[in-house]
Design an enzyme around this catalytic site. Structure first.
Site, PDB file in Angstrom:
ATOM      1  N   GLU A 208      -5.055   2.285  -3.858  1.00 22.44           N
ATOM      2  CA  GLU A 208      -3.543   2.448  -4.056  1.00 22.44           C
ATOM      3  C   GLU A 208      -3.000   1.176  -3.415  1.00 22.44           C
ATOM      4  O   GLU A 208      -1.696   1.130  -3.035  1.00 22.44           O
ATOM      5  CB  GLU A 208      -3.052   3.791  -3.313  1.00 22.44           C
ATOM      6  CG  GLU A 208      -3.110   3.801  -1.942  1.00 22.44           C
ATOM      7  CD  GLU A 208      -4.476   4.463  -1.475  1.00 22.44           C
ATOM      8  OE1 GLU A 208      -4.674   4.715  -0.225  1.00 22.44           O
ATOM      9  OE2 GLU A 208      -5.347   4.641  -2.403  1.00 22.44           O
TER      10      GLU A 208
ATOM     11  N   ASN B 106      -2.449  12.844  -4.627  1.00 21.33           N
ATOM     12  CA  ASN B 106      -3.768  13.268  -5.357  1.00 21.33           C
ATOM     13  C   ASN B 106      -3.918  14.723  -4.953  1.00 21.33           C
ATOM     14  O   ASN B 106      -4.152  15.368  -5.827  1.00 21.33           O
ATOM     15  CB  ASN B 106      -5.025  12.189  -5.104  1.00 21.33           C
ATOM     16  CG  ASN B 106      -4.604  10.923  -5.590  1.00 21.33           C
ATOM     17  OD1 ASN B 106      -4.231  10.969  -6.524  1.00 21.33           O
ATOM     18  ND2 ASN B 106      -5.463  10.070  -5.079  1.00 21.33           N
TER      19      ASN B 106
ATOM     20  N   ASP C  56      -2.771   8.729 -10.671  1.00 25.93           N
ATOM     21  CA  ASP C  56      -3.035   7.431 -11.616  1.00 25.93           C
ATOM     22  C   ASP C  56      -1.768   7.080 -12.232  1.00 25.93           C
ATOM     23  O   ASP C  56      -1.093   6.012 -12.522  1.00 25.93           O
ATOM     24  CB  ASP C  56      -4.093   7.925 -12.607  1.00 25.93           C
ATOM     25  CG  ASP C  56      -5.448   7.908 -12.270  1.00 25.93           C
ATOM     26  OD1 ASP C  56      -5.740   7.431 -11.035  1.00 25.93           O
ATOM     27  OD2 ASP C  56      -6.127   8.285 -12.912  1.00 25.93           O
TER      28      ASP C  56
ATOM     29  N   ASP D  25       0.713  -1.221   0.139  1.00 21.81           N
ATOM     30  CA  ASP D  25      -0.173  -0.025  -0.093  1.00 21.81           C
ATOM     31  C   ASP D  25       0.815   1.268   0.058  1.00 21.81           C
ATOM     32  O   ASP D  25       1.733   1.201   0.683  1.00 21.81           O
ATOM     33  CB  ASP D  25      -0.974   0.079   1.420  1.00 21.81           C
ATOM     34  CG  ASP D  25      -1.891   1.029   1.351  1.00 21.81           C
ATOM     35  OD1 ASP D  25      -2.375   1.613   0.175  1.00 21.81           O
ATOM     36  OD2 ASP D  25      -2.413   1.451   2.617  1.00 21.81           O
TER      37      ASP D  25
END
Length: 190
Positions: free
Chosen positions: A110, A75, A84, A67
């Site tokens: 993620e 973001n 992305d 993770d």
């Protein structure tokens, strides 16, 4: 004879088109649209298959759950398109480090997960460390920001179920998060 040839060609043509379309649907149903690696549904079906093989042959199989650390900040600071791109770049990095027989999937958001057939936990931990190092040294082109991931690693034990494996590897991942992030935490024994 000409009519029979034309009918035969058309029937075979439609069979070929149907076959190609069915193959494409299978690929779409098993693949994460962003990263182009397996999705969670495909991973779950592969894990069930490998657990059954483990019960029969007792070969080692390990799981790595990874993770991103503080991915929300990526973001928030750089935008979702950049987030992305980080996910896609990471998928390509990991693909270069694993074997063709390993099952690599986007677990969600993620999180990524790896199923490693014929791999004991010691070697799975070594692989997770290599992946961790490659990710944290890769230039994601985010100026001064550094991308890191935390990892949970476990071997599948006799009589494990899909639920017990996920529960264990998830707890190991969160242990890595609690201990400072950018770490690999592996299950020591059954």
């Amino acid at each position: 004879i000409l009519m029979i040839g034309i009918v035969h060609y058309r029937v075979n043509y439609f069979d070929r088109v149907k076959f190609v379309n069915e193959k494409e649907l299978i690929i779409l149903s098993e693949t994460d649209p962003l990263t182009k690696i397996y999705n969670r549904a495909k991973f779950d079906s592969e894990l069930i298959k490998w657990i059954k093989l483990k019960e029969r042959y007792h070969n080692p199989i390990s799981i790595i759950l990874m993770d991103f650390d503080y991915f929300k900040e990526v973001n928030d600071h750089f935008g979702h398109l950049t987030g992305d791109k980080v996910l896609v770049d990471t998928a390509r990095l990991v693909e270069k480090l694993i074997r063709e027989t390993d099952i690599f999937a986007r677990w969600g958001g993620e999180e990524f997960i790896l199923l490693l057939p014929e791999t004991d936990r010691t070697n799975a931990i070594k692989l997770a460390e290599r992946i961790r190092e490659v990710i944290c040294t890769y230039d994601y082109d985010l100026w001064s920001s550094k991308i890191t991931c935390s990892f949970g690693v476990t071997e599948i034990f006799d009589n494990d179920s899909i639920y017990s494996v996920f529960d264990r590897v998830d707890k190991l991942l969160y242990s890595a998060k609690e201990k400072g992030r950018n770490l690999v935490i592996g299950q020591e024994s059954a």
